[in-house]
Design an enzyme around this catalytic site. Structure first.
Site, PDB file in Angstrom:
ATOM      1  N   ALA A   1       0.828  -1.208   0.000  1.00 15.77           N
ATOM      2  CA  ALA A   1       0.000   0.000   0.000  1.00 15.77           C
ATOM      3  C   ALA A   1       0.861   1.256   0.000  1.00 15.77           C
ATOM      4  O   ALA A   1       0.581   2.224  -0.703  1.00 15.77           O
ATOM      5  CB  ALA A   1      -0.927  -0.001   1.220  1.00 15.77           C
ATOM      6  N   ASP A   2       1.931   1.250   0.784  1.00 18.10           N
ATOM      7  CA  ASP A   2       2.827   2.404   0.820  1.00 18.10           C
ATOM      8  C   ASP A   2       3.485   2.623  -0.536  1.00 18.10           C
ATOM      9  O   ASP A   2       3.618   3.751  -1.013  1.00 18.10           O
ATOM     10  CB  ASP A   2       3.912   2.206   1.886  1.00 18.10           C
ATOM     11  CG  ASP A   2       3.409   2.502   3.287  1.00 18.10           C
ATOM     12  OD1 ASP A   2       2.265   2.958   3.413  1.00 18.10           O
ATOM     13  OD2 ASP A   2       4.161   2.272   4.244  1.00 18.10           O
TER      14      ASP A   2
ATOM     15  N   ASP B   1       2.389   1.623  -3.493  1.00 20.47           N
ATOM     16  CA  ASP B   1       1.377   2.099  -4.444  1.00 20.47           C
ATOM     17  C   ASP B   1       1.078   3.577  -4.242  1.00 20.47           C
ATOM     18  O   ASP B   1       0.849   4.316  -5.204  1.00 20.47           O
ATOM     19  CB  ASP B   1       0.088   1.283  -4.287  1.00 20.47           C
ATOM     20  CG  ASP B   1       0.240  -0.147  -4.813  1.00 20.47           C
ATOM     21  OD1 ASP B   1       1.182  -0.393  -5.591  1.00 20.47           O
ATOM     22  OD2 ASP B   1      -0.577  -1.008  -4.424  1.00 20.47           O
TER      23      ASP B   1
ATOM     24  N   LYS C   1      -3.916 -12.997  -9.397  1.00 22.93           N
ATOM     25  CA  LYS C   1      -2.609 -12.327  -9.480  1.00 22.93           C
ATOM     26  C   LYS C   1      -1.689 -12.961  -8.433  1.00 22.93           C
ATOM     27  O   LYS C   1      -1.731 -12.623  -7.260  1.00 22.93           O
ATOM     28  CB  LYS C   1      -2.746 -10.833  -9.233  1.00 22.93           C
ATOM     29  CG  LYS C   1      -1.448 -10.059  -9.391  1.00 22.93           C
ATOM     30  CD  LYS C   1      -1.680  -8.560  -9.186  1.00 22.93           C
ATOM     31  CE  LYS C   1      -0.390  -7.791  -9.373  1.00 22.93           C
ATOM     32  NZ  LYS C   1       0.655  -8.187  -8.427  1.00 22.93           N
TER      33      LYS C   1
ATOM     34  N   LYS D   1      -7.529  -8.750 -18.672  1.00 23.23           N
ATOM     35  CA  LYS D   1      -6.929  -8.385 -19.960  1.00 23.23           C
ATOM     36  C   LYS D   1      -7.993  -8.399 -21.041  1.00 23.23           C
ATOM     37  O   LYS D   1      -8.910  -9.236 -21.022  1.00 23.23           O
ATOM     38  CB  LYS D   1      -5.813  -9.357 -20.325  1.00 23.23           C
ATOM     39  CG  LYS D   1      -4.626  -9.306 -19.383  1.00 23.23           C
ATOM     40  CD  LYS D   1      -3.655 -10.417 -19.647  1.00 23.23           C
ATOM     41  CE  LYS D   1      -2.593 -10.425 -18.560  1.00 23.23           C
ATOM     42  NZ  LYS D   1      -1.752 -11.631 -18.616  1.00 23.23           N
TER      43      LYS D   1
ATOM     44  N   LYS E   1      -6.502  -4.950  -7.235  1.00 24.33           N
ATOM     45  CA  LYS E   1      -5.951  -5.378  -5.949  1.00 24.33           C
ATOM     46  C   LYS E   1      -7.066  -5.706  -4.944  1.00 24.33           C
ATOM     47  O   LYS E   1      -8.131  -5.083  -4.945  1.00 24.33           O
ATOM     48  CB  LYS E   1      -5.048  -4.283  -5.369  1.00 24.33           C
ATOM     49  CG  LYS E   1      -3.777  -4.036  -6.164  1.00 24.33           C
ATOM     50  CD  LYS E   1      -2.856  -5.247  -6.118  1.00 24.33           C
ATOM     51  CE  LYS E   1      -1.470  -4.927  -6.590  1.00 24.33           C
ATOM     52  NZ  LYS E   1      -0.691  -4.132  -5.645  1.00 24.33           N
TER      53      LYS E   1
ATOM     54  N   CYS F   1       8.382   7.674  31.345  1.00 24.56           N
ATOM     55  CA  CYS F   1       9.057   6.722  30.463  1.00 24.56           C
ATOM     56  C   CYS F   1       9.259   5.386  31.167  1.00 24.56           C
ATOM     57  O   CYS F   1       9.805   5.341  32.274  1.00 24.56           O
ATOM     58  CB  CYS F   1      10.404   7.300  30.026  1.00 24.56           C
ATOM     59  SG  CYS F   1      11.422   6.150  29.074  1.00 24.56           S
TER      60      CYS F   1
ATOM     61  N   CYS G   1       9.709  10.846  25.776  1.00 24.64           N
ATOM     62  CA  CYS G   1      10.453  10.854  27.033  1.00 24.64           C
ATOM     63  C   CYS G   1      11.320  12.104  27.100  1.00 24.64           C
ATOM     64  O   CYS G   1      11.980  12.468  26.127  1.00 24.64           O
ATOM     65  CB  CYS G   1      11.327   9.594  27.105  1.00 24.64           C
ATOM     66  SG  CYS G   1      12.563   9.626  28.416  1.00 24.64           S
TER      67      CYS G   1
END
Length: 722
Positions: free
Chosen positions: A83-84, A86, A167, A339, A363, A455, A473
């Site tokens: 996804a990133d 794309d 696919k 296709k 997809k 922290c 922190c």
């Protein structure tokens, strides 16, 4: 075989069309990797960018996408999710559409895959192995068919038949036969040049070595993959023998095929499915469907879910059928490929950029599953950011067992109303990144999760700056999670500039227990005898290091302040503060005062955000103790401004673009010696902008405000004449 479409599969084959590979974007390795919030969101909106900004963004996108292509295709080690990836490609396409005159020679829209490695011999493809455009919705598929109609000028009642097939998530391969015999097998590579894997492919049982009745020259293209069951068994054997455990079947297949030793490939359970063809001395058939029938008759495996569809709605129905059966398929898939069936139409449609106009990869959305959020733990990053992680009852999602999931930040926990023990629905974003998408137990009565305000690593206060969601922190100097990065920054060139004390040495001394905070650097002489004789250390190198450290016991207090690593405090801001307060102790006294934030905000160049960060730092007792320890061993000299009384005294100067004859730090130092202040942004108070090549938004704003702009040569003349 019937030529009519049906949502129930009547045939086989994952079709990859002539000269085309159907793996168009790299999936990611599993792990806690940040993902895009929306598949359709863009990092930059073309409507809001000027030309210079768009050119700069296109340059960065070209480099970033090329890097991820190398990681995926060359090294079999993807670093981001599907996804990133794309999203990056879509952003690049949107910018190129808005600024067509800025399309780069190295544009991702002109590239396919990645250049082959040097480990295997190179092969030039007779016909390029290109990729497919992606679609993410039913509307994208309908628009694909509409584009075909418009390009071919088809009447509204002319049917456009499509083929539809799974696919497969594998490694594309081209098989060349001459006189019926297999003579060459090559990976896709960058689409034009691939890698010769012929000896390895000859070990794969699915691939015919000799064809009966084939054309004189024929290239068959398809996907080499590893079945899910074979992958699990291979990883089991690898784990038992202490070998490499693969992240997913695709990586296992790629790593197994691209071996110098074909014997290793032979021992791996690789399989093959044909989906298209490359160079042919004679056609395989008049349609995609008929051509795939021909390949099957020649002995090539093709998918049982390959069908011909009369209409786009039939194709979408088949997509939903494949999606339903996805989990039960023996191999991983991430969508459906469509296709145009008629080969003569394919030839008329041709290609645009790196993809055919006659194909589309539709997809799948992310897979989902339900499980229990058992615990929420906090991880502290090297910059001090507190990241919540959900520990789950392990659950299978898309063939992967998920036990941990990032919860991002405290706002995300609040938005979902998460509590330990909640039943949650998770998905793998981009089929890779686990994330919680829904809390199924909102109505149950359990105590809400309380995000820590200290922290968990060092006990220091954890705070979020106004307008930010991340909690950090404040115990930078003593927090073990931040120690290495803080020490590296402290000794860096812009800060204390201690020659010979690099990352490798810092890591070694931390592991030995000699370095806990900056003050310990000035105690390293106590370990001289222990250090001499360690690997890489001789008496001379040890004494050189200790001399370099000793030389920094009296130094510029602005460099010390910058070296403390206080958020938002760069070297220019540190000098502004020292001009006002003179010593770090005086600054500390102001910061812990009840009116400290207002007092600091009054300093030229220090705004409320910076003032708050400084107060947070000095409010933490651990930081004050670490600083006192440091100052007891290293005594800064009194701050002396290098500024002269010139015509530029009190003026504000901004540097932008790439400086070619000096570093940015040197340019800022020159401005300060003239009595000017080097600022980071252009405003109505800016007196001069020095612009180098590649200057973008700052140059545009200077023009809008009527601020004087000079180039680097003119700036050098100003400095010389002042």
């Amino acid at each position: 075989m019937s030529a009519t479409a049906s949502p129930i599969p009547t045939r086989r084959a994952r079709s990859a069309s002539p000269g085309c590979s159907t793996t168009s974007s790299p999936p990611s390795a599993a792990g806690l990797i940040s993902s895009c919030s929306s598949e359709n969101s863009l990092a930059s909106d073309p409507a809001t960018l000027g030309e210079a900004e768009a050119a700069n963004r296109l340059m960065r996108l070209a480099r970033e996408i090329a890097r991820h292509n190398r990681l995926y295709h060359d090294q079999d080690a993807p670093a981001i999710s599907d996804a990133d990836y794309d999203a990056l490609v879509r952003e690049n396409a949107a910018l190129e559409a808005a600024f067509p005159h800025l399309v780069r020679a190295d544009s991702p829209s002109r590239q396919v895959g990645a250049a082959p490695t040097s480990a295997l011999a190179k092969v030039t493809h007779a016909r390029p192995m290109l990729s497919l455009e992606n679609g993410f919705s039913d509307e994208d598929v309908r628009e694909f068919v509409a584009r075909v109609r418009r390009f071919l000028s088809l009447p509204a009642d002319e049917p456009v038949a499509l083929t539809a097939e799974p696919k497969i998530d594998g490694l594309s391969c081209s098989l060349r036969y001459e006189g019926g015999g297999l003579v060459l097998a090559a990976t896709r590579g960058d689409g034009a040049i691939g890698e010769d894997v012929t000896p390895n492919v000859r070990t794969i049982g699915d691939i015919p070595q000799v064809l009966d009745g084939a054309a004189a020259t024929m290239e068959v293209r398809g996907e080499i993959y590893m079945a899910k069951s074979d992958f699990a068994a291979l990883n089991g054997r690898q784990e038992e023998s202490g070998g490499k455990v693969f992240a997913n079947p695709r990586n296992a297949a790629a790593g197994s095929l691209r071996q110098k030793d074909a014997g290793i490939t032979a021992a791996r359970p690789l399989r093959f499915l044909a989906h298209g063809w490359g160079e042919l001395s004679e056609p395989l058939g008049p349609t995609q469907f008929a051509a795939m029938q021909r390949l099957e008759a020649l002995g090539f495996p093709v998918s049982d879910l390959f069908v011909r569809c009369e209409t786009v709605e039939d194709a979408l129905a088949h997509y939903r059928l494949i999606e339903q059966r996805r989990a039960d398929l023996p191999f991983d898939i991430d969508g459906v490929v469509y296709k145009v069936d008629r080969i003569d139409w394919q030839e008329r449609l041709g290609f645009v950029g790196r993809a055919p106009r006659w194909g589309l990869a539709h997809k799948f959305p992310a897979e989902k599953a339900e499980t229990t959020l058992e615990r929420i733990t906090i991880q502290v990053g090297r910059t001090g950011k507190l990241t919540p992680v959900g520990r789950l009852t392990p659950v299978g999602v898309g063939g992967v067992i998920v036990a941990n999931v990032t919860l991002h930040n405290r706002d995300e926990i609040a938005r979902l109303g998460l509590r330990e023990g909640d039943r949650v629905r998770i998905q793998r974003a981009g089929d890779v990144i686990p994330q919680v998408v829904e809390n199924l137990s909102r109505d149950e009565q359990r105590a809400p999760y309380v995000f820590p305000d200290h922290c968990p690593e060092c006990g220091s206060e954890a705070v979020a700056e106004e307008g930010e969601v991340d909690v950090r922190c404040t115990g930078g100097l003593i927090c073990p999670a931040q120690r290495i990065e803080r020490l590296k920054h402290f000794v860096s060139r812009g800060a204390m500039d201690i020659e010979g004390l690099g990352e490798k040495s810092i890591l070694e001394f931390v592991e030995l227990g000699w370095l806990h905070g900056p003050a310990d650097i000035f105690r390293l002489a106590e370990h001289r005898a222990d250090l001499i004789g360690r690997e890489g250390w001789k008496e001379k190198s040890v004494d050189n290091l200790l001399a370099a450290i000793d030389a920094k016991r009296g130094f510029d207090p602005a460099r010390l302040l910058f070296g403390l690593g206080i958020r938002h405090v760069g070297i220019v801001t540190a000098r502004d503060l020292m001009k006002c307060f003179g010593t770090v102790e005086a600054l500390e006294g102001a910061a812990v005062n009840e009116n400290g934030q207002a007092e600091l905000s009054a300093v030229e160049g220090v705004g409320p955000v910076v003032a708050e960060a400084i107060c947070d730092f000095f409010h933490e007792p651990h930081n004050r103790e670490a600083l006192a320890d440091l100052l007891a061993l290293a005594r800064p000299a009194a701050f002396v401004s290098q500024a002269r009384d010139t015509a530029w005294s009190g003026k504000t100067i901004v540097f932008t673009g790439s400086l070619e004859t000096m570093s940015r730090d040197e340019a800022k130092a020159q401005a300060e010696r003239l009595g000017a202040r080097a600022a980071g942004s252009v405003s109505a108070k800016t007196d001069l902008v020095v612009a180098g090549p590649g200057a973008g938004s700052k140059l545009k704003k200077a023009a809008e405000l009527g601020v004087r702009v000079v180039d680097e040569a003119e700036w050098a003349k100003i400095v010389a004449e002042a």
